[in-house]
Design a protein around this motif. Structure first.
Motif, PDB file in Angstrom:
ATOM      1  N   ILE A 139       0.860  -1.174   0.000  1.00 40.19           N
ATOM      2  CA  ILE A 139       0.000   0.000   0.000  1.00 40.19           C
ATOM      3  C   ILE A 139       0.902   1.231   0.000  1.00 40.19           C
ATOM      4  O   ILE A 139       2.105   1.118   0.240  1.00 40.19           O
ATOM      5  CB  ILE A 139      -0.946   0.061   1.229  1.00 40.19           C
ATOM      6  N   PHE A 164      -0.729   4.494   8.331  1.00 37.03           N
ATOM      7  CA  PHE A 164       0.005   3.234   8.402  1.00 37.03           C
ATOM      8  C   PHE A 164      -0.100   2.613   9.797  1.00 37.03           C
ATOM      9  O   PHE A 164      -0.242   1.392   9.929  1.00 37.03           O
ATOM     10  CB  PHE A 164       1.476   3.457   8.039  1.00 37.03           C
ATOM     11  N   VAL A 222      -3.530   1.084  10.106  1.00 36.81           N
ATOM     12  CA  VAL A 222      -3.612  -0.154   9.320  1.00 36.81           C
ATOM     13  C   VAL A 222      -2.955  -1.299  10.085  1.00 36.81           C
ATOM     14  O   VAL A 222      -3.511  -2.408  10.183  1.00 36.81           O
ATOM     15  CB  VAL A 222      -2.945   0.024   7.936  1.00 36.81           C
ATOM     16  N   VAL A 268       2.664  -4.497   3.992  1.00 37.25           N
ATOM     17  CA  VAL A 268       1.994  -5.008   5.184  1.00 37.25           C
ATOM     18  C   VAL A 268       2.264  -6.509   5.205  1.00 37.25           C
ATOM     19  O   VAL A 268       1.978  -7.210   4.230  1.00 37.25           O
ATOM     20  CB  VAL A 268       0.474  -4.761   5.130  1.00 37.25           C
ATOM     21  N   ARG A 319      -7.909  -5.892   3.158  1.00 37.46           N
ATOM     22  CA  ARG A 319      -8.442  -4.935   2.180  1.00 37.46           C
ATOM     23  C   ARG A 319      -9.486  -4.028   2.825  1.00 37.46           C
ATOM     24  O   ARG A 319      -9.510  -2.810   2.598  1.00 37.46           O
ATOM     25  CB  ARG A 319      -9.045  -5.694   0.987  1.00 37.46           C
ATOM     26  N   VAL A 335      -7.868  -1.377   5.100  1.00 38.30           N
ATOM     27  CA  VAL A 335      -7.290  -0.248   4.360  1.00 38.30           C
ATOM     28  C   VAL A 335      -8.390   0.660   3.818  1.00 38.30           C
ATOM     29  O   VAL A 335      -8.342   1.896   3.969  1.00 38.30           O
ATOM     30  CB  VAL A 335      -6.395  -0.754   3.213  1.00 38.30           C
ATOM     31  N   ASN A 357      -9.107   4.783   4.123  1.00 33.53           N
ATOM     32  CA  ASN A 357      -8.987   5.665   2.968  1.00 33.53           C
ATOM     33  C   ASN A 357      -9.409   4.875   1.727  1.00 33.53           C
ATOM     34  O   ASN A 357      -8.683   3.987   1.276  1.00 33.53           O
ATOM     35  CB  ASN A 357      -7.552   6.181   2.811  1.00 33.53           C
ATOM     36  N   ILE A 382      -7.045   4.415  -1.411  1.00 35.16           N
ATOM     37  CA  ILE A 382      -5.798   3.649  -1.325  1.00 35.16           C
ATOM     38  C   ILE A 382      -6.111   2.161  -1.522  1.00 35.16           C
ATOM     39  O   ILE A 382      -6.767   1.539  -0.686  1.00 35.16           O
ATOM     40  CB  ILE A 382      -5.098   3.857   0.034  1.00 35.16           C
ATOM     41  N   LEU A 413      -5.185  -1.997  -2.045  1.00 28.33           N
ATOM     42  CA  LEU A 413      -4.234  -3.029  -1.619  1.00 28.33           C
ATOM     43  C   LEU A 413      -3.803  -3.786  -2.875  1.00 28.33           C
ATOM     44  O   LEU A 413      -4.639  -4.203  -3.678  1.00 28.33           O
ATOM     45  CB  LEU A 413      -4.910  -3.982  -0.635  1.00 28.33           C
TER      46      LEU A 413
END
Length: 806
Positions: free
Chosen positions: A462, A478, A481, A632, A648, A651, A655, A658, A660
């Motif tokens: 990502i 990050f 996540v 990740v 997925r 993430v 956002n 963004i 995966l």
């Protein structure tokens, strides 16, 4: 023509009467032609076919180099591109692009694509236009230009189901609204396997010269302008810029390189042509085999040839007859060889599915490849048929008709057969050394300890493209996540890192300085691999701590800048000294980066580099070394990809722009890192074993021929008191002499072949003495086995029968 057809029909009838010879000869030529066609298909599709555009062979890339700074190949700064475009005289025009990650969202789920920011004139220069919509317009590649995008055919079909109403559609490109204005033809992916293109709208006047965007610059040569002339042109511009802008451009020169050559690179080209040469060796061995078989056949037909000549047959008619038989064998082998090539090309293309190949590579049985195969068939006919045809046609009629024992002709043919076998053994020896080196490479690769656990580890990528500039928000994203992934069911441990060992985006790299040491020039600074990781990284991948401590949450911005080095780094740069507490700094002489204090030493990990798989590397805390794109990774209790949807969702919940991508298990990632060695190594194994098979057949055929020609001699020897072991010693001595001569030549030739293979060897020296010795042993063993059957048959010869034989 009628005479040729008559000779072909006669040759076909005679070959049918000798099924053993026909089957063996056809098999040998089938393997030779099939493997040669397969390898030529690969070379043609990768290197020779070129770009599939009008005048694609005239598309070249301009890059620069600076030997003083150790730069061999570099794209051009955007400021240089502007000057080259204005000053050049060799191209119809120059265009430029910079490629990278493009996120597309806003209309459907976010997806990641390879894409390019490209100048508006690029598609017109290539002579390729959208199948629907329009190309970029002049002015759209300026900072104030309209935000428009052009889609690839595959993206249009897969994401938008081929809907023509996609024109005018609003999408988000890296979070910025764009309008779709066109769709390119199927298969178009210039210049870097791209799926989407947007105008290059970077202002070249912003920023210091030599900094900022670096561009891939390409152009089409004007009619009548050669590549050398273009190189002189761009080198002159580079020299002019070096005088005008000393700080950024001094010492740089430039050159024009064909697009395909620039993309493929020198080492892969060297490897492919080396393999093509190797497979020609196989073809030559096959031809030598068939020539030997036809020589044996010619020796049995000396009386027939003599009678035909005595009855008025011309020398050319005799030659034509033998060539016709070789032609029949070649035609049969060509048909079967094309089948072998079809299977070989399909297998090679399946092997390529684990990696992304350049868009212009198209490996299949092109018409040009089939024409090559026909040419190969003609060559094999000449090589395999010319020697027996020549030998038979030059025989003395009177001698043949008087010499019932056929001793003289057998002696002459025997010498040629032995020379052909020596030739076969020499070529086989070279290919077997290559195969042996690849066997050892593959064994090393399979048995390698990567330095970390690979089973049940999920990995995905990502990140934030350049349009995102809020570093605080990125770090928070990050971190969140990581927290969400760590709480997923079956996840035992999770981490964030700028790269992953052996992954597509693995370690970075940087020059560095060690506190207390001095460096006279920038090129004197040592180089190391780098990676930024969260504290949980080492535990997730089970990388062992050797000394000191691992990172903790306290290692963040504002605290002491720290670094962990691997064992290779500690051994190489600190020797026997304790590295804990020592300091290093990233960058060269002008670096303003902070000094990093070594707090720990960890075990070595596989870097994905076949030349130096456990090279020196350093790790920095992720909180202290910003990275906009990350991996990740998560260790799971079960199948790693089972958590894909959960990651997925984690993430997308933070956002939705963004995506995966590059989702795979870590063991698959490692396999992809070494596909090059595995695929081409396997091909060399096939070449080597086919060569060994053909050489053993050739030696067996010659020894059998020799024994059959010397039946009377053996009978006389045994009648005079020779024992069976004496006959065996004689036969084996003859075979060993050919083996020794052939291996001597072959091993000398292998020294050069092995050096060319160094590009794909994995932890194996090109001149490995064990491999060279093993090949000598294997060839000797196979050669002695090939001699055994004829030798044992010779010991069973009845002297009375032998003395009455022809």
């Amino acid at each position: 023509m009628q005479a040729l057809l008559r000779d072909v029909r006669y040759g076909l009838r005679t070959l049918v009467k000798s099924p053993g010879l026909t089957i063996v000869a056809t098999l040998a030529l089938t393997l030779g032609i099939g493997l040669t066609t397969t390898m030529f298909s690969i070379v043609y599709g990768a290197l020779m076919k070129g770009l599939p555009y009008p005048d694609g062979d005239r598309i070249v890339v301009i890059n620069r180099s600076n030997p003083v700074r150790g730069i061999d190949h570099q794209s051009l700064p955007i400021q240089d591109f502007v000057d080259y475009r204005a000053q050049q005289r060799s191209f119809t025009t120059l265009a430029a692009a910079t490629s990278g990650t493009i996120y597309v969202s806003g209309d459907e789920k976010a997806e990641r694509f390879d894409g390019s920011w490209i100048t508006a004139n690029a598609f017109d220069m290539l002579g390729v236009h959208p199948i629907i919509g329009r190309s970029f317009r002049a002015g759209e590649d300026t900072p104030s230009g309209e935000k428009v995008a052009i889609l690839s055919y595959s993206m249009w079909r897969e994401r938008y189901a081929g809907d023509p109403k996609v024109l005018g559609k609003q999408i988000r490109v890296n979070g910025v609204p764009y309008s779709v204005v066109g769709v390119m033809p199927e298969g178009f992916a210039f210049p870097n396997n791209d799926k989407i293109w947007v105008p290059l709208q970077t202002d070249p006047l912003v920023g210091k010269r030599g900094e900022g965007a670096f561009l891939d610059v390409f152009g089409k040569l004007k009619a009548g302008v050669s590549l050398d002339q273009a190189t002189v042109d761009v080198a002159t511009i580079a020299k002019r810029l070096g005088s005008e802008y000393k700080e950024s451009n001094e010492g740089f020169t430039a050159r024009a390189v064909p697009f395909v050559d620039n993309y493929i690179g020198k080492q892969p080209r060297q490897l492919l042509f080396t393999m093509l040469g190797a497979v020609f060796f196989v073809l030559l061995i096959a031809c030598a085999n068939v020539a030997n078989l036809l020589l044996d056949r010619a020796a049995h037909r000396t009386k027939e040839v003599g009678i035909r000549t005595a009855l008025g047959a011309s020398r050319s008619a005799v030659v034509r007859q033998f060539l016709a038989e070789a032609l029949v064998l070649s035609l049969l082998a060509t048909v079967f060889g094309i089948g072998v090539a079809y299977f070989g090309v399909a297998s090679f293309n399946r092997a390529l599915t684990v990696t992304q190949i350049p868009f212009f590579i198209d490996i299949r049985l092109h018409p040009q490849v089939l024409l090559f195969t026909i040419a190969v068939a003609c060559i094999t006919t000449l090589i395999s048929g010319a020697i027996p045809a020549y030998q038979s046609s030059r025989a003395d009629i009177n001698e043949i008709l008087k010499d019932e024992t056929r001793g003289a002709s057998s002696f002459r043919i025997g010498k040629i057969s032995k020379a052909l076998v020596v030739f076969e053994i020499a070529l086989s020896c070279g290919l077997l050394v290559a195969a042996g080196l690849m066997i050892k490479s593959l064994a090393k690769m399979r048995n390698m300890d990567p330095g970390f656990a690979t089973t049940n580890v999920f990995t995905a990528r990502i990140g934030f493209p350049a349009a995102y500039t809020d570093t605080v928000a990125e770090w928070r994203f990050f971190d969140q996540v990581l927290q969400r992934v760590a709480t997923l069911p079956s996840v035992q441990s999770a981490a964030i890192s700028s790269g992953l060992p052996a992954a597509r985006q693995g370690f970075g790299g940087t020059p560095f300085a060690i506190d207390g040491q001095t460096y006279l020039k920038d090129k004197d600074y040592p180089f190391t691999r780098t990676m930024a990781v969260t504290p949980s990284f080492f535990g997730t991948l089970n990388v062992p701590l050797r000394q000191g401590r691992l990172f903790s949450k306290a290692d963040r911005v504002g605290s002491l800048d720290v670094v962990i080095v691997n064992q290779s780094f500690a051994d190489k740069f600190f020797k026997n000294a304790n590295p804990i507490g020592r300091r290093i700094r990233r960058g060269g002489s002008k670096s303003t980066a902070p000094w990093l204090t070594v707090v720990g030493v960890v075990g070595n990990t596989f870097t994905g580099d076949q030349d130096d798989p456990m090279s020196a590397a350093i790790f920095q805390p992720f909180a202290q070394a910003r990275s906009t794109f990350v991996y990740v990774s998560a260790r799971t209790a079960g199948p790693p990809l089972a958590i894909t949807q959960g990651v997925r969702d984690a993430v997308a919940g933070l956002n939705s722009d963004i995506p995966l991508y590059w989702v795979q298990s870590l063991d698959v990632a490692i396999g992809q890192a070494l596909w090059f060695v595995r695929v081409f190594g396997t091909m060399f194994l096939i070449f080597g074993f086919v060569a060994l098979f053909l050489a053993s057949i050739g030696l067996y055929a010659v020894m059998s021929f020799s024994v059959s020609r010397r039946t009377r001699e053996v009978g006389i020897r045994m009648a005079l008191g020779a024992q069976g072991r004496d006959v065996v010693r004689m036969i084996f001595g003859q075979g060993l002499l050919q083996l020794v001569v052939g291996m001597t030549v072959g091993l000398a030739m292998s020294l050069g072949i092995s050096r060319l293979l160094s590009v794909i060897l994995f932890q194996v020296q090109p001149r490995d003495p064990m491999i060279f010795g093993s090949v000598a042993v294997v060839l000797t063993a196979v050669g002695l086995m090939a001699c055994f059957v004829p030798a044992s048959r010779a010991t069973r010869v009845d002297p009375l029968v032998a003395l009455r034989s022809d």
